[in-house]
Design a protein around this motif. Sequence first.
Motif, PDB file in Angstrom:
ATOM      1  N   GLN A 106       0.819  -1.215   0.000  1.00  0.00           N
ATOM      2  CA  GLN A 106       0.000   0.000   0.000  1.00  0.00           C
ATOM      3  C   GLN A 106       0.853   1.265   0.000  1.00  0.00           C
ATOM      4  OE1 GLN A 106      -2.029  -1.182   3.685  1.00  0.00           O
ATOM      5  NE2 GLN A 106      -3.947  -1.387   2.532  1.00  0.00           N
ATOM      6  N   MET A 107       2.173   1.107  -0.134  1.00  0.00           N
ATOM      7  CA  MET A 107       3.078   2.250  -0.106  1.00  0.00           C
ATOM      8  C   MET A 107       3.864   2.355  -1.412  1.00  0.00           C
ATOM      9  SD  MET A 107       4.578   2.276   3.812  1.00  0.00           S
ATOM     10  CE  MET A 107       5.205   0.595   3.839  1.00  0.00           C
ATOM     11  N   SER A 108       4.259   3.576  -1.744  1.00  0.00           N
ATOM     12  CA  SER A 108       5.109   3.792  -2.927  1.00  0.00           C
ATOM     13  C   SER A 108       6.518   3.284  -2.644  1.00  0.00           C
ATOM     14  CB  SER A 108       5.150   5.283  -3.262  1.00  0.00           C
ATOM     15  OG  SER A 108       5.865   5.985  -2.252  1.00  0.00           O
ATOM     16  N   GLY A 109       7.337   3.236  -3.712  1.00  0.00           N
ATOM     17  CA  GLY A 109       8.720   2.801  -3.531  1.00  0.00           C
ATOM     18  C   GLY A 109       9.469   3.693  -2.565  1.00  0.00           C
TER      19      GLY A 109
ATOM     20  N   ARG B 240      11.819   4.595   2.865  1.00  0.00           N
ATOM     21  CA  ARG B 240      11.850   5.345   4.123  1.00  0.00           C
ATOM     22  C   ARG B 240      11.622   4.394   5.302  1.00  0.00           C
ATOM     23  NH1 ARG B 240      10.415  11.127   4.022  1.00  0.00           N
ATOM     24  NH2 ARG B 240      10.727  11.888   1.906  1.00  0.00           N
ATOM     25  N   ALA B 241      10.675   3.472   5.127  1.00  0.00           N
ATOM     26  CA  ALA B 241      10.437   2.483   6.182  1.00  0.00           C
ATOM     27  C   ALA B 241      11.669   1.601   6.369  1.00  0.00           C
ATOM     28  CB  ALA B 241       9.207   1.629   5.842  1.00  0.00           C
ATOM     29  N   GLY B 242      12.329   1.265   5.248  1.00  0.00           N
ATOM     30  CA  GLY B 242      13.558   0.471   5.328  1.00  0.00           C
ATOM     31  C   GLY B 242      14.658   1.201   6.071  1.00  0.00           C
ATOM     32  N   ILE B 243      14.751   2.512   5.875  1.00  0.00           N
ATOM     33  CA  ILE B 243      15.745   3.319   6.581  1.00  0.00           C
ATOM     34  C   ILE B 243      15.417   3.360   8.073  1.00  0.00           C
ATOM     35  CG2 ILE B 243      16.599   5.684   6.877  1.00  0.00           C
ATOM     36  CD1 ILE B 243      16.229   5.943   3.792  1.00  0.00           C
ATOM     37  N   ALA B 244      14.135   3.550   8.389  1.00  0.00           N
ATOM     38  CA  ALA B 244      13.720   3.561   9.799  1.00  0.00           C
ATOM     39  C   ALA B 244      14.084   2.244  10.468  1.00  0.00           C
ATOM     40  CB  ALA B 244      12.215   3.814   9.895  1.00  0.00           C
ATOM     41  N   ARG B 245      13.878   1.144   9.763  1.00  0.00           N
ATOM     42  CA  ARG B 245      14.210  -0.178  10.311  1.00  0.00           C
ATOM     43  C   ARG B 245      15.721  -0.322  10.506  1.00  0.00           C
ATOM     44  NH1 ARG B 245      12.929  -4.889   6.303  1.00  0.00           N
ATOM     45  NH2 ARG B 245      14.551  -3.708   5.208  1.00  0.00           N
ATOM     46  N   ALA B 246      16.507   0.176   9.542  1.00  0.00           N
ATOM     47  CA  ALA B 246      17.965   0.038   9.630  1.00  0.00           C
ATOM     48  C   ALA B 246      18.548   0.813  10.798  1.00  0.00           C
ATOM     49  CB  ALA B 246      18.604   0.508   8.324  1.00  0.00           C
ATOM     50  N   PHE B 247      17.930   1.962  11.115  1.00  0.00           N
ATOM     51  CA  PHE B 247      18.511   2.849  12.124  1.00  0.00           C
ATOM     52  C   PHE B 247      17.867   2.718  13.506  1.00  0.00           C
ATOM     53  CE2 PHE B 247      20.088   4.855   8.301  1.00  0.00           C
ATOM     54  CZ  PHE B 247      21.329   5.350   8.677  1.00  0.00           C
TER      55      PHE B 247
ATOM     56  N   GLY C 191      18.410   2.702  -6.009  1.00  0.00           N
ATOM     57  CA  GLY C 191      18.381   2.132  -7.357  1.00  0.00           C
ATOM     58  C   GLY C 191      17.006   2.073  -7.983  1.00  0.00           C
ATOM     59  N   ASN C 192      15.948   1.987  -7.160  1.00  0.00           N
ATOM     60  CA  ASN C 192      14.585   1.880  -7.688  1.00  0.00           C
ATOM     61  C   ASN C 192      13.784   3.169  -7.532  1.00  0.00           C
ATOM     62  OD1 ASN C 192      14.942  -0.808  -8.415  1.00  0.00           O
ATOM     63  ND2 ASN C 192      14.291  -1.574  -6.431  1.00  0.00           N
ATOM     64  N   LEU C 193      14.480   4.282  -7.244  1.00  0.00           N
ATOM     65  CA  LEU C 193      13.775   5.520  -6.928  1.00  0.00           C
ATOM     66  C   LEU C 193      14.028   6.602  -7.984  1.00  0.00           C
ATOM     67  CD1 LEU C 193      14.661   5.698  -3.118  1.00  0.00           C
ATOM     68  CD2 LEU C 193      12.654   4.631  -4.175  1.00  0.00           C
TER      69      LEU C 193
ATOM     70  N   THR D 177      13.062  11.581  -5.074  1.00  0.00           N
ATOM     71  CA  THR D 177      13.016  10.694  -3.912  1.00  0.00           C
ATOM     72  C   THR D 177      14.416  10.250  -3.511  1.00  0.00           C
ATOM     73  OG1 THR D 177      10.890   9.900  -4.738  1.00  0.00           O
ATOM     74  CG2 THR D 177      11.870   8.665  -2.939  1.00  0.00           C
ATOM     75  N   THR D 178      15.295  10.063  -4.510  1.00  0.00           N
ATOM     76  CA  THR D 178      16.694   9.707  -4.239  1.00  0.00           C
ATOM     77  C   THR D 178      17.352  10.750  -3.346  1.00  0.00           C
ATOM     78  OG1 THR D 178      17.043   8.409  -6.240  1.00  0.00           O
ATOM     79  CG2 THR D 178      18.976   9.498  -5.314  1.00  0.00           C
ATOM     80  N   LYS D 179      17.158  12.015  -3.693  1.00  0.00           N
ATOM     81  CA  LYS D 179      17.746  13.105  -2.902  1.00  0.00           C
ATOM     82  C   LYS D 179      17.205  13.092  -1.473  1.00  0.00           C
ATOM     83  CE  LYS D 179      18.580  18.117  -3.300  1.00  0.00           C
ATOM     84  NZ  LYS D 179      18.994  18.215  -1.940  1.00  0.00           N
ATOM     85  N   GLU D 180      15.898  12.913  -1.332  1.00  0.00           N
ATOM     86  CA  GLU D 180      15.272  12.897  -0.004  1.00  0.00           C
ATOM     87  C   GLU D 180      15.816  11.748   0.838  1.00  0.00           C
ATOM     88  OE1 GLU D 180      11.163  12.580  -0.958  1.00  0.00           O
ATOM     89  OE2 GLU D 180      10.936  14.718  -1.437  1.00  0.00           O
ATOM     90  N   VAL D 181      15.920  10.572   0.219  1.00  0.00           N
ATOM     91  CA  VAL D 181      16.379   9.375   0.937  1.00  0.00           C
ATOM     92  C   VAL D 181      17.841   9.528   1.361  1.00  0.00           C
ATOM     93  CG1 VAL D 181      17.034   6.955   0.531  1.00  0.00           C
ATOM     94  CG2 VAL D 181      14.710   7.728   0.024  1.00  0.00           C
ATOM     95  N   MET D 182      18.679  10.044   0.471  1.00  0.00           N
ATOM     96  CA  MET D 182      20.102  10.178   0.805  1.00  0.00           C
ATOM     97  C   MET D 182      20.335  11.258   1.856  1.00  0.00           C
ATOM     98  SD  MET D 182      21.624   7.772  -0.554  1.00  0.00           S
ATOM     99  CE  MET D 182      23.184   8.328   0.121  1.00  0.00           C
TER     100      MET D 182
END
Length: 244
Positions: free
Chosen positions: A151-154, A159-166, A180-182, A186-191
Amino acid sequence: MGEELLRKKPVIQVQKLRKEYIMGEERVVALRNIDLSINRGEICCIFGTSGSGKSTLLNQLAGLEKPTRGRVLIGGVPVSSLDENGLAAFRQKHVGFVFQSYNLLPELTAVENVAMPLMFRGVPKETREREAKKMLCRVGLHNRMNHFPGQMSGGQQQRAGIARAFITRPDIVFADEPTGNLDSKTTKEVMEMIRKFARTFHQTIVLVSHDPEMTEYADRIVTLVDGEIISDVKTENYCKGETG
């Protein structure tokens, strides 16, 4: 052991690392005599084209594969020599991962996915879900907490993956082609998010990418070609004193 690990500088040491694969009757050399040290608090980008050996090197650093020769030490611990149980325990305490394909469990909500590393540490359900909600708010997903990955975009999944990692405040986060899939926005926001967390929590980030734009977020760029390091360059970020 966590505090001890954080005090060590360099935090990652690679010594005379070689990795070979047997493919039929052919012996393929993926890494050749790699020597590398990565400091605490550094954002290090391992850069190279497909087939350069960068993903193999990441797998060696994370203990996902054993070297043919040489060794990897993290905080002085020879992770390349640990057995599977020792590796699992070590990663649980000290390491986080961000993947290109997000690797969220489809049957779990965002909160449940992010809380999972705390579950493995034996944190009570109420506490881990509270911490997961805090992390989801920090990555801008306050309105997606009970959504499933489908139910979420890539970008939201990453972002959820980053929250889980940290969420466990790991000493080191390995990020394998995390954008790679963004799309570019969104790439800029994630980095920016990954860099902000790294600075806030004084963590070491090892970023693997073939995208030259990713190097803009690094303190240091290690370039691989045919399994060998051909350059190791500190960037303006490092020179500005942004690292520990």
